[in-house]
Write an enzyme that holds these catalytic residues in place. Structure first.
Site, PDB file in Angstrom:
ATOM      1  N   ASN A  81      62.191  58.144  38.901  1.00  0.00           N
ATOM      2  CA  ASN A  81      62.467  58.072  40.335  1.00  0.00           C
ATOM      3  C   ASN A  81      61.617  56.955  40.950  1.00  0.00           C
ATOM      4  O   ASN A  81      60.400  57.079  41.056  1.00  0.00           O
ATOM      5  CB  ASN A  81      62.132  59.431  40.953  1.00  0.00           C
ATOM      6  CG  ASN A  81      62.399  59.495  42.448  1.00  0.00           C
ATOM      7  OD1 ASN A  81      62.672  58.483  43.081  1.00  0.00           O
ATOM      8  ND2 ASN A  81      62.302  60.680  43.012  1.00  0.00           N
ATOM      9  N   HIS A 123      70.980  58.776  44.579  1.00  0.00           N
ATOM     10  CA  HIS A 123      69.540  58.617  44.385  1.00  0.00           C
ATOM     11  C   HIS A 123      69.161  59.139  42.997  1.00  0.00           C
ATOM     12  O   HIS A 123      69.599  60.211  42.587  1.00  0.00           O
ATOM     13  CB  HIS A 123      68.805  59.404  45.472  1.00  0.00           C
ATOM     14  CG  HIS A 123      67.331  59.452  45.309  1.00  0.00           C
ATOM     15  ND1 HIS A 123      66.581  58.341  45.006  1.00  0.00           N
ATOM     16  CD2 HIS A 123      66.445  60.483  45.402  1.00  0.00           C
ATOM     17  CE1 HIS A 123      65.305  58.685  44.921  1.00  0.00           C
ATOM     18  NE2 HIS A 123      65.200  59.983  45.146  1.00  0.00           N
ATOM     19  N   CYS A 169      62.570  58.225  50.043  1.00  0.00           N
ATOM     20  CA  CYS A 169      63.599  57.812  49.077  1.00  0.00           C
ATOM     21  C   CYS A 169      64.896  57.358  49.753  1.00  0.00           C
ATOM     22  O   CYS A 169      65.712  56.681  49.135  1.00  0.00           O
ATOM     23  CB  CYS A 169      63.905  58.942  48.110  1.00  0.00           C
ATOM     24  SG  CYS A 169      62.455  59.480  47.213  1.00  0.00           S
TER      25      CYS A 169
HETATM   26  O1  UT7 Z   1      63.098  61.805  45.429  1.00  0.00           O
HETATM   27  C1  UT7 Z   1      63.067  63.126  45.864  1.00  0.00           C
HETATM   28  C2  UT7 Z   1      61.861  63.799  45.323  1.00  0.00           C
HETATM   29  N1  UT7 Z   1      61.917  64.596  44.193  1.00  0.00           N
HETATM   30  C3  UT7 Z   1      62.945  65.241  43.590  1.00  0.00           C
HETATM   31  O2  UT7 Z   1      64.075  65.078  43.858  1.00  0.00           O
HETATM   32  C4  UT7 Z   1      62.560  66.247  42.556  1.00  0.00           C
HETATM   33  C5  UT7 Z   1      63.310  67.540  42.718  1.00  0.00           C
HETATM   34  N2  UT7 Z   1      62.900  68.542  41.769  1.00  0.00           N
HETATM   35  C6  UT7 Z   1      63.068  68.457  40.431  1.00  0.00           C
HETATM   36  O3  UT7 Z   1      63.525  67.448  39.937  1.00  0.00           O
HETATM   37  C7  UT7 Z   1      62.708  69.645  39.586  1.00  0.00           C
HETATM   38  O4  UT7 Z   1      62.464  70.758  40.391  1.00  0.00           O
HETATM   39  C8  UT7 Z   1      61.488  69.410  38.644  1.00  0.00           C
HETATM   40  C9  UT7 Z   1      61.858  68.437  37.554  1.00  0.00           C
HETATM   41  C10 UT7 Z   1      60.315  68.867  39.453  1.00  0.00           C
HETATM   42  C11 UT7 Z   1      61.054  70.720  37.984  1.00  0.00           C
HETATM   43  O5  UT7 Z   1      62.151  71.284  37.293  1.00  0.00           O
HETATM   44  P1  UT7 Z   1      62.509  72.809  37.464  1.00  0.00           P
HETATM   45  O6  UT7 Z   1      63.606  73.103  36.537  1.00  0.00           O
HETATM   46  O7  UT7 Z   1      62.742  73.042  38.931  1.00  0.00           O
HETATM   47  O8  UT7 Z   1      61.193  73.502  36.970  1.00  0.00           O
HETATM   48  P2  UT7 Z   1      60.230  74.486  37.749  1.00  0.00           P
HETATM   49  O9  UT7 Z   1      59.479  73.765  38.804  1.00  0.00           O
HETATM   50  O10 UT7 Z   1      61.019  75.690  38.150  1.00  0.00           O
HETATM   51  O11 UT7 Z   1      59.242  74.865  36.594  1.00  0.00           O
HETATM   52  C12 UT7 Z   1      59.669  75.567  35.416  1.00  0.00           C
HETATM   53  C13 UT7 Z   1      58.490  75.650  34.477  1.00  0.00           C
HETATM   54  C14 UT7 Z   1      57.198  76.101  35.131  1.00  0.00           C
HETATM   55  O12 UT7 Z   1      56.528  76.954  34.226  1.00  0.00           O
HETATM   56  P3  UT7 Z   1      56.581  78.539  34.428  1.00  0.00           P
HETATM   57  O13 UT7 Z   1      56.011  78.769  35.802  1.00  0.00           O
HETATM   58  O14 UT7 Z   1      58.024  78.903  34.327  1.00  0.00           O
HETATM   59  O15 UT7 Z   1      55.725  79.014  33.310  1.00  0.00           O
HETATM   60  C15 UT7 Z   1      56.427  74.822  35.284  1.00  0.00           C
HETATM   61  O16 UT7 Z   1      55.033  75.021  35.261  1.00  0.00           O
HETATM   62  O17 UT7 Z   1      58.247  74.360  33.902  1.00  0.00           O
HETATM   63  C16 UT7 Z   1      56.860  74.067  34.043  1.00  0.00           C
HETATM   64  N3  UT7 Z   1      56.697  72.625  34.176  1.00  0.00           N
HETATM   65  C17 UT7 Z   1      56.527  71.815  33.113  1.00  0.00           C
HETATM   66  N4  UT7 Z   1      56.469  72.057  31.792  1.00  0.00           N
HETATM   67  C18 UT7 Z   1      56.310  71.012  30.975  1.00  0.00           C
HETATM   68  C19 UT7 Z   1      56.703  71.876  35.307  1.00  0.00           C
HETATM   69  N5  UT7 Z   1      56.539  70.582  34.992  1.00  0.00           N
HETATM   70  C20 UT7 Z   1      56.428  70.516  33.649  1.00  0.00           C
HETATM   71  C21 UT7 Z   1      56.270  69.458  32.731  1.00  0.00           C
HETATM   72  N6  UT7 Z   1      56.213  69.748  31.419  1.00  0.00           N
HETATM   73  N7  UT7 Z   1      56.159  68.177  33.118  1.00  0.00           N
END
Ligand code: UT7
Length: 329
Positions: free
Chosen positions: A286, A256, A114
């Protein structure tokens, strides 16, 4: 007289097909509400099956070339930042060269995930300021839909396809690239953090790898989130310090576009008010190496980035890699 490098034209191109959050609700266990709240993304664009990264790049590059009013034959180098090249080799940059008819250029790809576009801009700046080159085309472009695991809700809601391009030229004006900084930390070159396990020399694409989706993106979102929120403000401050510019002087911050919460945290940490932070992650998700150049191009078209404005671009990505560019339009 000091020789500077200046962006003299930008262009961007997004495929027409829109994939909305409600479309994704039909594909994986997710909801429009979750995606909006956690990422700020509402929809993203998806390239048609027969469209490759160079195709998007050529569209964006033609616009940038037209606006810079340069003859493609005067372009001396083409740098394409991408992690989704058309083929391993030839480089995507060579296909772009053919597409725009830039017969006199050298061409190569940049792999810095990225952060790739700002890596390209940093190289172009150095090569121009040193006097070696006068006109360089820098592209950031991705077709992510082929490397996304459409069954993995943790990643498939985040990414989109698109391209942006900038013509960078030598100038004796004060305006242009004022400071540029890139960095990386290979201690984070960890496929479980962010990357694609199979397809390179470490792990070839076998039927077994395909059955286990190892040729698709893997990411530890929570860890990447924390790193982004720390590394982008640090990178931005490096460019500001290099130029001896205070953050209050910035007219527009273009971070970004990975997640609205990351963008807001970066703005907050740097002390840039919300109205000076550019956001289009809601429309495109993204697009990796393409985000900041698509955003800069849109900001120019919308009149949010005007001649003489001081603009700060900042990115981070897999590698880990990061970069920041301070420029006066
Ligand atoms: O370009 C650089 C590359 N990428 C990034 O910059 C991404 C960086 N990370 C993020 O943007 C965030 O961490 C995410 C958007 C990927 C995830 O958000 P989060 O607030 O960190 O969520 P999490 O990973 O802590 O997950 C929270 C919950 C989980 O469920 P449990 O374990 O609490 O029951 C996940 O399974 O949300 C769940 N979850 C979803 N639920 C519905 C994860 N993805 C989804 C989804 N829909 N698409």
């Amino acid at each position: 007289m000091k020789r500077n490098a200046k962006i003299t034209g930008t262009g961007s191109y997004l495929p027409e097909t829109v994939l909305s959050n409600s479309d994704l609700e039909k594909m994986v266990d997710t909801s429009d509400e979750w995606i909006r709240q956690r990422t700020g993304i509402v929809e993203r664009r998806i390239a048609e099956d027969d469209i490759a990264t160079s195709d998007l790049s050529v569209h964006a590059a033609r616009l940038a070339i037209k606006r810079a009013q340069v003859d493609p034959l005067d372009i001396q180098m083409i740098l394409v930042a991408t992690v989704t090249p058309d083929t391993f080799f030839p480089s995507t940059a060579c296909y772009v060269q053919k597409g725009i008819g830039a017969k006199n250029a050298s061409a190569m790809d940049i792999s810095a995930a990225c952060a790739g576009f700002l890596y390209g801009l940093d190289l172009a700046n150095g090569l121009i300021v040193s006097g070696q080159y006068d006109t360089i085309l820098v592209v950031g472009a991705e077709v992510f839909n082929n490397i996304v695991d459409w069954n993995d809700r943790n990643t498939c809601v985040l990414f989109g396809d698109g391209a942006g391009a900038a013509v960078v030229q030598a100038t004796d004006e004060e305006n242009g690239i004022i400071a540029s900084y890139i960095g990386s930390d290979g201690d984070y070159a960890d496929i479980d953090l962010l990357g694609i396990p199979a397809g390179g020399s470490r792990m070839p694409v076998t039927t077994d790898a395909i059955d286990n989706n190892l040729n698709k993106i893997k990411m530890n979102g929570r860890e990447v989130f924390k790193l982004g929120v720390r590394l982008m403000p640090e990178a931005a401050e490096r460019a500001l310090k290099k130029a001896n510019v205070s953050v209050d002087e910035i007219d527009l911050l273009i971070p970004h576009q990975a997640n609205l919460r990351i963008i807001e945290a970066v703005g907050h940490r740097l002390g840039v008010p919300r109205e000076k932070v550019y956001v289009n992650v809601d429309k495109y998700g993204n697009t990796s190496a393409a985000t900041v150049i698509i955003a800069l191009d849109e900001a120019i078209r919308e009149g949010r980035a005007k001649p003489d404005d001081l603009i700060l671009l900042v990115t981070f990505g897999a590698g880990l890699t990061w970069g920041s560019t301070l420029l006066r339009l």
